[in-house]
Design a protein around this motif. Structure first.
Motif, PDB file in Angstrom:
ATOM      1  N   TRP A 251       8.576  -1.459   2.522  1.00  0.00           N
ATOM      2  CA  TRP A 251       7.417  -1.979   3.237  1.00  0.00           C
ATOM      3  C   TRP A 251       7.097  -3.401   2.791  1.00  0.00           C
ATOM      4  O   TRP A 251       6.750  -4.265   3.613  1.00  0.00           O
ATOM      5  CB  TRP A 251       6.230  -1.049   2.996  1.00  0.00           C
ATOM      6  CG  TRP A 251       5.028  -1.323   3.846  1.00  0.00           C
ATOM      7  CD1 TRP A 251       3.812  -1.779   3.432  1.00  0.00           C
ATOM      8  CD2 TRP A 251       4.914  -1.137   5.252  1.00  0.00           C
ATOM      9  NE1 TRP A 251       2.940  -1.893   4.495  1.00  0.00           N
ATOM     10  CE2 TRP A 251       3.594  -1.501   5.639  1.00  0.00           C
ATOM     11  CE3 TRP A 251       5.800  -0.702   6.241  1.00  0.00           C
ATOM     12  CZ2 TRP A 251       3.153  -1.437   6.949  1.00  0.00           C
ATOM     13  CZ3 TRP A 251       5.354  -0.636   7.562  1.00  0.00           C
ATOM     14  CH2 TRP A 251       4.047  -1.000   7.895  1.00  0.00           C
ATOM     15  N   ILE A 252       7.210  -3.655   1.499  1.00  0.00           N
ATOM     16  CA  ILE A 252       6.955  -4.998   0.976  1.00  0.00           C
ATOM     17  C   ILE A 252       7.904  -6.007   1.608  1.00  0.00           C
ATOM     18  O   ILE A 252       7.507  -7.097   2.031  1.00  0.00           O
ATOM     19  CB  ILE A 252       7.099  -5.005  -0.558  1.00  0.00           C
ATOM     20  CG1 ILE A 252       5.907  -4.287  -1.195  1.00  0.00           C
ATOM     21  CG2 ILE A 252       7.197  -6.434  -1.102  1.00  0.00           C
ATOM     22  CD1 ILE A 252       6.061  -4.059  -2.674  1.00  0.00           C
ATOM     23  N   THR A 256       5.305  -7.057   5.030  1.00  0.00           N
ATOM     24  CA  THR A 256       4.183  -7.794   4.435  1.00  0.00           C
ATOM     25  C   THR A 256       4.622  -9.175   3.956  1.00  0.00           C
ATOM     26  O   THR A 256       5.813  -9.482   3.887  1.00  0.00           O
ATOM     27  CB  THR A 256       3.586  -7.017   3.240  1.00  0.00           C
ATOM     28  OG1 THR A 256       4.449  -7.145   2.112  1.00  0.00           O
ATOM     29  CG2 THR A 256       3.390  -5.545   3.578  1.00  0.00           C
ATOM     30  N   ASP A 257       3.613  -9.975   3.575  1.00  0.00           N
ATOM     31  CA  ASP A 257       3.868 -11.291   3.005  1.00  0.00           C
ATOM     32  C   ASP A 257       3.869 -11.264   1.481  1.00  0.00           C
ATOM     33  O   ASP A 257       3.902 -12.319   0.832  1.00  0.00           O
ATOM     34  CB  ASP A 257       2.794 -12.281   3.481  1.00  0.00           C
ATOM     35  CG  ASP A 257       2.866 -12.539   4.974  1.00  0.00           C
ATOM     36  OD1 ASP A 257       3.991 -12.510   5.523  1.00  0.00           O
ATOM     37  OD2 ASP A 257       1.812 -12.756   5.609  1.00  0.00           O
ATOM     38  N   SER A 312      -2.111  -3.673   4.573  1.00  0.00           N
ATOM     39  CA  SER A 312      -1.362  -4.715   3.863  1.00  0.00           C
ATOM     40  C   SER A 312      -0.668  -5.746   4.750  1.00  0.00           C
ATOM     41  O   SER A 312      -0.542  -6.903   4.337  1.00  0.00           O
ATOM     42  CB  SER A 312      -0.346  -4.077   2.905  1.00  0.00           C
ATOM     43  OG  SER A 312       0.582  -3.281   3.612  1.00  0.00           O
ATOM     44  N   PRO A 313      -0.189  -5.424   5.965  1.00  0.00           N
ATOM     45  CA  PRO A 313       0.454  -6.473   6.765  1.00  0.00           C
ATOM     46  C   PRO A 313      -0.500  -7.267   7.653  1.00  0.00           C
ATOM     47  O   PRO A 313      -0.050  -8.131   8.413  1.00  0.00           O
ATOM     48  CB  PRO A 313       1.447  -5.694   7.641  1.00  0.00           C
ATOM     49  CG  PRO A 313       1.122  -4.267   7.517  1.00  0.00           C
ATOM     50  CD  PRO A 313      -0.012  -4.102   6.583  1.00  0.00           C
ATOM     51  N   ARG A 317      -0.795 -13.373   2.033  1.00  0.00           N
ATOM     52  CA  ARG A 317      -0.232 -12.831   0.795  1.00  0.00           C
ATOM     53  C   ARG A 317      -1.301 -12.187  -0.084  1.00  0.00           C
ATOM     54  O   ARG A 317      -1.076 -11.130  -0.658  1.00  0.00           O
ATOM     55  CB  ARG A 317       0.486 -13.947   0.041  1.00  0.00           C
ATOM     56  CG  ARG A 317       0.958 -13.553  -1.339  1.00  0.00           C
ATOM     57  CD  ARG A 317       1.825 -14.606  -1.974  1.00  0.00           C
ATOM     58  NE  ARG A 317       3.118 -14.712  -1.307  1.00  0.00           N
ATOM     59  CZ  ARG A 317       4.198 -15.257  -1.863  1.00  0.00           C
ATOM     60  NH1 ARG A 317       4.141 -15.751  -3.099  1.00  0.00           N
ATOM     61  NH2 ARG A 317       5.317 -15.337  -1.202  1.00  0.00           N
ATOM     62  N   ALA A 320      -2.210  -8.822   1.216  1.00  0.00           N
ATOM     63  CA  ALA A 320      -1.081  -7.906   1.066  1.00  0.00           C
ATOM     64  C   ALA A 320      -0.973  -7.410  -0.373  1.00  0.00           C
ATOM     65  O   ALA A 320      -0.817  -6.203  -0.615  1.00  0.00           O
ATOM     66  CB  ALA A 320       0.213  -8.604   1.486  1.00  0.00           C
TER      67      ALA A 320
END
Length: 425
Positions: A251-252, A256-257, A312-313, A317, A320
């Motif tokens: 997922w990271i 996400t950033d 988180s997305p 940053r 996130a």
């Protein structure tokens, strides 16, 4: 006035000398496993020359074969001395690992890996059964200490593997495998010095003598619909392992950033929290009623963790990182609380005449999750942010269902009344 002095640390560990020795054995187990599991896929890639697809299929097939290890180990523990069964699993794990050194043939590598997965999956059930017998009413605290020492062992083993992987030679990979195999031989030698714990009928922690124990439960867990339903719910809860180990890193990277380096940091946070809080939290699940009530905070933690992943997305940053750290912390506490409730309730639901068989079937929940969990997580990551609230709702609903099931299964007053050990009377 004289001050009350605390007993030595070793006297605060349940189970006496054999209990402490088995904790050392578990620590050595995780040190060795940390050495090998970190490098397993790379060993098959660089030493035996397998392709990526072959490695993935080998790991999946051995994992599928290992599902049978938990019920098989539990059944054997009901029929034979527990210490002897544990020693046999340790020797089989060593033999299966050393056999990998003898061949590059793919079918044989799959066969040896599957042969090692069976006793490996049985180990968790046998360790839990030993804790229930040797620690008596303090079994939850004992298992909490065991989990803490296991996390320390994993950390040390992983550091050793990292040092060997930095070398990257064939000899280094082979030494990691041999080191894990030798750890099993050391464990077998130490286990030989452990006395056989009291049989379930002698060590069972019961309610006061005026309370009748639950009756009417079948001796076979396969005919016990209530216990099978409880085990099915447990398999859903154990998804927290795959969320932390599989879904978070993916997922990271893909949604996400957050920096990629956050993934290993979250694993460090997970291990540190388990070491710091698993034992203190165990006091909240020392009785069956207390363990059942943990389903309420467990549901809240699952909701917070999955919502953190969903959020988180949605920003930059900073959002996130904040959301992912919050999710990891919430899911780590959910992992610890679920573990405490699972230890106590699964043993409380198991009748004395088939304790091993019941715990073996319960072990299917974790074994199945290890096989199917990564597939579920990759599907959720592909589905996008809305998939996480759906998972959270499923986990919360499972908490409610498990709470009702356990309350219905146990007689009133439950095992939360003052406990005595039957063998003391």
């Amino acid at each position: 006035m004289s001050r009350t002095t605390r007993p030595p640390f070793r006297d605060r560990i349940p189970g006496g000398r054999d209990g402490r020795r088995m904790l050392l054995i578990g620590f050595i187990d995780k040190c060795g496993t940390g050495l090998w599991s970190t490098a397993m896929a790379l060993y098959f890639t660089y030493v035996t020359g397998l392709g990526l697809g072959q490695v993935g299929l080998l790991i999946a097939l051995s994992g599928a074969a290992g599902i049978a290890g938990a019920p098989l180990g539990g059944r054997l523990a009901d029929r034979f001395p527990l210490v002897r069964v544990i020693i046999c699993t340790q020797l089989l794990r060593a033999a299966a690992l050393l056999a990998l050194l003898t061949t590059d043939d793919y079918p044989l590598l799959v066969l040896f890996s599957a042969a090692g997965a069976l006793p490996d999956r049985a180990t968790n059930v046998l360790t839990k059964l030993y804790a229930a017998r040797v620690a008596g009413p303090d079994r939850v605290r004992y298992q909490a200490i065991n989990r803490t020492t296991s996390n320390l062992g994993w950390t040390l083993g992983g550091l050793g593997a990292a040092a060997a992987l930095a070398v990257g030679s064939t000899t280094a990979f082979q030494l990691l495998l041999v080191g894990d195999a030798l750890s099993y031989l050391v464990m077998a030698a130490l286990t030989l010095r452990c006395a056989e714990p009291p049989a379930p009928a002698a060590s069972r922690v019961a309610a006061a003598s005026t309370d009748a124990p639950p009756t009417g439960r079948p001796s076979s867990p396969w005919r016990d619909r209530g216990f099978l339903a409880f085990t099915a719910g447990e398999s859903v809860f154990f998804l927290h392992d795959s969320v932390l180990q599989v879904a978070l890193p993916l997922w990271i990277v893909h949604a996400t950033d957050a920096p990629v380096g956050l993934a290993p940091l979250l694993m460090v946070i997970n291990s540190a929290l388990v070491v710091a809080f698993q034992v203190p939290l165990s006091r909240f699940g020392g009785t069956t009623d207390a363990a059942r009530r943990l389903f309420v905070p467990l549901a809240a933690l699952f909701a917070v963790g999955t919502l953190g992943l969903a959020v988180s997305p949605l920003g930059g940053r900073t959002l996130a990182v904040t959301a992912l750290v919050t999710a990891a912390v919430a899911l780590t506490f959910a992992e610890m609380i679920h573990t405490i409730a699972s230890w106590e309730i699964s043993i409380a639901l198991a009748p004395d005449d088939a304790q091993g068989a019941y715990l073996g079937v319960h072990g299917l929940a974790q074994s199945t999750q290890r096989f199917a969990g990564p597939l579920v997580m990759t599907g959720l990551v592909s589905a996008g942010p809305l998939a996480w609230p759906v998972l959270g709702a499923a986990l919360v609903a499972t908490c409610a269902a498990q709470n009702r099931l356990v309350r219905r299964r146990l007689t009133e007053p439950s095992l939360s009344v003052a406990k005595v050990t039957v063998s003391e009377h």
